[in-house]
Design a protein around this motif. Structure first.
Motif, PDB file in Angstrom:
ATOM      1  N   MET A 237       0.801  -1.228   0.000  1.00  0.00           N
ATOM      2  CA  MET A 237       0.000   0.000   0.000  1.00  0.00           C
ATOM      3  C   MET A 237       0.833   1.278   0.000  1.00  0.00           C
ATOM      4  SD  MET A 237       0.267   1.478   3.203  1.00  0.00           S
ATOM      5  CE  MET A 237      -1.246   2.407   3.390  1.00  0.00           C
ATOM      6  N   GLN A 238       2.129   1.132   0.342  1.00  0.00           N
ATOM      7  CA  GLN A 238       2.937   2.339   0.524  1.00  0.00           C
ATOM      8  C   GLN A 238       2.964   3.250  -0.704  1.00  0.00           C
ATOM      9  OE1 GLN A 238       5.715   0.179   3.174  1.00  0.00           O
ATOM     10  NE2 GLN A 238       6.893   2.035   2.942  1.00  0.00           N
ATOM     11  N   GLN A 239       3.154   2.644  -1.879  1.00  0.00           N
ATOM     12  CA  GLN A 239       3.231   3.495  -3.075  1.00  0.00           C
ATOM     13  C   GLN A 239       1.870   4.138  -3.389  1.00  0.00           C
ATOM     14  OE1 GLN A 239       3.772   1.971  -7.045  1.00  0.00           O
ATOM     15  NE2 GLN A 239       3.213  -0.120  -6.475  1.00  0.00           N
ATOM     16  N   PHE A 240       0.815   3.644  -2.741  1.00  0.00           N
ATOM     17  CA  PHE A 240      -0.516   4.188  -3.033  1.00  0.00           C
ATOM     18  C   PHE A 240      -1.040   5.140  -1.955  1.00  0.00           C
ATOM     19  CE2 PHE A 240      -0.543  -0.086  -5.202  1.00  0.00           C
ATOM     20  CZ  PHE A 240      -0.424   0.408  -6.494  1.00  0.00           C
ATOM     21  N   LYS A 241      -0.206   5.446  -0.983  1.00  0.00           N
ATOM     22  CA  LYS A 241      -0.655   6.328   0.098  1.00  0.00           C
ATOM     23  C   LYS A 241      -1.343   7.604  -0.408  1.00  0.00           C
ATOM     24  CE  LYS A 241       1.648   6.532   4.561  1.00  0.00           C
ATOM     25  NZ  LYS A 241       2.900   6.760   5.284  1.00  0.00           N
ATOM     26  N   PRO A 242      -0.764   8.311  -1.405  1.00  0.00           N
ATOM     27  CA  PRO A 242      -1.405   9.550  -1.867  1.00  0.00           C
ATOM     28  C   PRO A 242      -2.801   9.326  -2.457  1.00  0.00           C
ATOM     29  CG  PRO A 242       0.822   9.329  -2.780  1.00  0.00           C
ATOM     30  CD  PRO A 242       0.508   8.038  -2.105  1.00  0.00           C
ATOM     31  N   TYR A 243      -3.063   8.120  -2.977  1.00  0.00           N
ATOM     32  CA  TYR A 243      -4.389   7.853  -3.557  1.00  0.00           C
ATOM     33  C   TYR A 243      -5.401   7.577  -2.456  1.00  0.00           C
ATOM     34  CZ  TYR A 243      -1.543   7.510  -7.709  1.00  0.00           C
ATOM     35  OH  TYR A 243      -0.665   7.802  -8.708  1.00  0.00           O
ATOM     36  N   PHE A 244      -4.928   6.911  -1.371  1.00  0.00           N
ATOM     37  CA  PHE A 244      -5.839   6.638  -0.255  1.00  0.00           C
ATOM     38  C   PHE A 244      -6.304   7.927   0.420  1.00  0.00           C
ATOM     39  CE2 PHE A 244      -3.861   2.301  -0.126  1.00  0.00           C
ATOM     40  CZ  PHE A 244      -5.037   1.579  -0.285  1.00  0.00           C
TER      41      PHE A 244
END
Ligand code: SER
Length: 566
Positions: free
Chosen positions: A41-48
């Motif tokens: 999930m780390q690379q998707f933090k800004p999307y969350f």
């Protein structure tokens, strides 16, 4: 079904259900608050958190990936049948697309139909004062025919965040053959650095399933080392070092695989930060006269098809491992000289990196006795810091200890060394520049400490050198760091320095470093004395070499120093 097929089936399953396939991000995360990538999930933090738009970047609100991941939390457990440092994580994600119903149905279908496995049981969040029980997930599982549903609290069924803050939420987990294989997170909250929760504007799904573990189930093996992910590596280890016991072979297999992937993502062995973790991995498996290069070559061959970068960087990877092996052999050699001079085994271990096992072996051979208990006591004290940190882990990844936060016990150790170094720096500045110096702030990252203080002009080169030397002398003297708890007023009267950040409890901790009146200090004052929340090293020798890298103006009348420890 080999691991390559598992990866492909996972990606295809979710692609067919509207997910965009996204490549693994690097093991070096873009998020500066974490040392290494520990989850998909780390690379998707800004999307969350709604900072970035998934439609614009992926053409979908849902993504799927096979993520290279590394967790230091289990590093000391590696060698048994289940623990690993590096692993691959299969994950599907949704940023305001679908939620519990679909996420659970996908998990159920993939495990039972696509992988042909039987779900033993699942777990859901039991609820606490802040976050309600997840009865919705429970109902969804029941509707799918799953009746064995366990309920657990924050420790087991709540994820996150990675780093000091971030998205988090309750989880539901799938167990096969008694082992947790899949963690499905419902990101509903944002955790702030003070640990308070705020609802996220959009709900998200973040799932993670370890490929190695899944392969054990699908291939019906006893442990990860018997799956095709380790088969060739293990065979090579047996050829290369036939005398090794099972545990050592597993450590070599895990550590060399992790090292290969770390180097391929640009990490090189060093004394700080991620480089320090890599150094530790390689050193732990360095054999006095047998290189692990053939094993590294096998890792590159086994994984090179899915991870092309291993092939293109093959020469660099092998070179870095070889260099570190050679360097460590030198360390062993100089440690040996210190050993012969009779240096204390604990100092040999902390200062010279000389393994205690080796000290024991050599002592035995030389017919000398050593005080194992003494070593263990010192070592235990030394470890207390990281253990205390590890226990305070939240969701497995954020550590808050005293005034420091870290993403792993390793990071905490480095920051702790820098923290004590900052106290020495503060003390040295007072000694060299006088009591006009007064702290205005400080900031510690894994790379450096930054210290702001009131002082009217630029420091001369001579002054900087003098400060640096004073700190290094205090480090070389290996002063113990003493902690006392006392009322605030008494602490102030005792001459302790302090930096007021807005509140002090009635009883404060005072850290003293260096000689005091009772040990014959001419001034009657220790080298450093400060009111502080800790944590600190137990003696200054653990800090390593101290270096001022920059001295500049921060704002009118305030100077700023940056320094590192090596
Ligand atoms: N972030 C969760 C984990 O790593 C699910 O991906 O377990």
């Amino acid at each position: 079904m080999d691991s390559q097929e598992i990866r492909q089936r996972f990606l295809k399953f979710f692609e067919e259900r509207g997910h965009k396939i996204v490549p693994s991000s690097s093991l070096v995360p873009t998020d500066p608050s974490v040392l290494l990538t520990t989850a998909g999930m780390q690379q998707f933090k800004p999307y969350f958190v709604g900072q970035k738009d998934p439609m614009a970047d992926f053409g979908s609100k849902n993504t799927v990936s096979v993520q290279k991941s590394f967790r230091t939390s289990d590093i000391d457990e590696v060698g048994d049948e289940t623990h690993l440092t590096y692993f691959e994580m299969l994950g599907n994600f949704s940023f305001g697309g679908y939620f519990k119903k679909e996420a659970i149905a996908y998990g159920y279908e993939f495990i039972t139909k696509e992988m042909g496995l039987t779900i033993d049981y699942v777990s859901v969040f039991e609820g606490d004062a802040e976050v309600p029980a997840d009865t919705e997930s429970e109902e969804i599982w029941k509707s799918l025919g799953i009746t064995k549903i366990e309920k657990f609290g924050r420790k087991d069924n709540f994820w996150g965040p990675t780093g000091a803050e971030g998205p988090c939420g309750p989880t539901t987990e799938i167990y096969v053959r008694g082992v947790e294989v899949w963690n499905i997170v419902f990101n509903e909250y944002y955790m702030k650095p003070d640990k308070s929760l705020e609802p996220l504007k959009q709900k998200g799904v973040d799932t993670g399933m370890g490929l190695d573990r899944l392969a054990v189930m699908v291939q019906d093996k006893k442990n990860v080392f018997e799956t095709d992910l380790f088969e060739f590596i293990f065979k090579k280890i047996e050829e290369n070092t036939p005398e090794k016991d099972q545990r050592s072979k597993r450590i070599i297999a895990d550590h060399i695989r992790a090292s290969v992937f770390m180097i391929s993502d640009g990490i090189v062995p060093s004394n700080t930060d991620r480089g320090y973790i890599l150094r530790r991995l390689i050193r732990r498996i360095t054999h006095p006269d047998k290189s692990q290069i053939p094993i590294a070559e096998t890792v590159i061959e086994s994984y090179g098809n899915f991870y092309q970068e291993l092939k293109t960087k093959k020469i660099l990877i092998l070179e870095e491992i070889k260099k570190e092996e050679d360097k460590f052999r030198e360390t062993l050699y100089s440690g040996l000289k210190q050993f012969e001079k009779g240096v204390d085994p604990f100092i040999l271990h902390t200062t010279y990196g000389f393994p205690f096992d080796l000290t024991k072996d050599l002592s035995r051979k030389a017919g000398k006795s050593i005080d194992e208990k003494d070593f263990e006591e010192k070592f235990k004290k030394h470890q207390e810091i990281s253990r205390a940190g590890a226990e305070k882990k939240f969701g497995g990844h954020g550590i808050v200890e005293g005034d420091l936060t870290a993403s792993s016990p390793e990071e905490l150790k480095i920051k702790t060394r820098l923290h004590t170094a900052t106290h020495l720096l503060n003390a040295a500045l007072h000694k060299v520049l006088g009591d006009e110096v007064s702290q205005r702030g400080s900031d510690i990252t894994v790379e450096r400490t930054r210290f702001d203080f009131v002082f009217g002009r630029k420091l001369t080169d001579e002054e900087i050198k003098k400060v640096e030397d004073l700190v290094n002398e205090a480090i070389l003297a290996n002063y113990p760091v003493k902690i006392e708890t006392m009322p605030l007023e008494e602490a102030k009267k005792s001459g302790a320095l302090y930096f007021y950040k807005g509140n002090f409890p009635e009883m404060v901790k005072v850290y003293s470093i260096g000689p005091s009146l009772d040990s014959g200090s001419p001034s009657g004052r220790p080298f450093s004395r400060e009111i502080c929340g800790g944590p600190h090293v137990s003696s200054t020798g653990e800090i390593g070499r101290f270096k001022i890298t920059k001295e500049e103006s921060s704002s009118a009348g305030i100077r700023r120093i940056r320094a590192t420890v090596e």
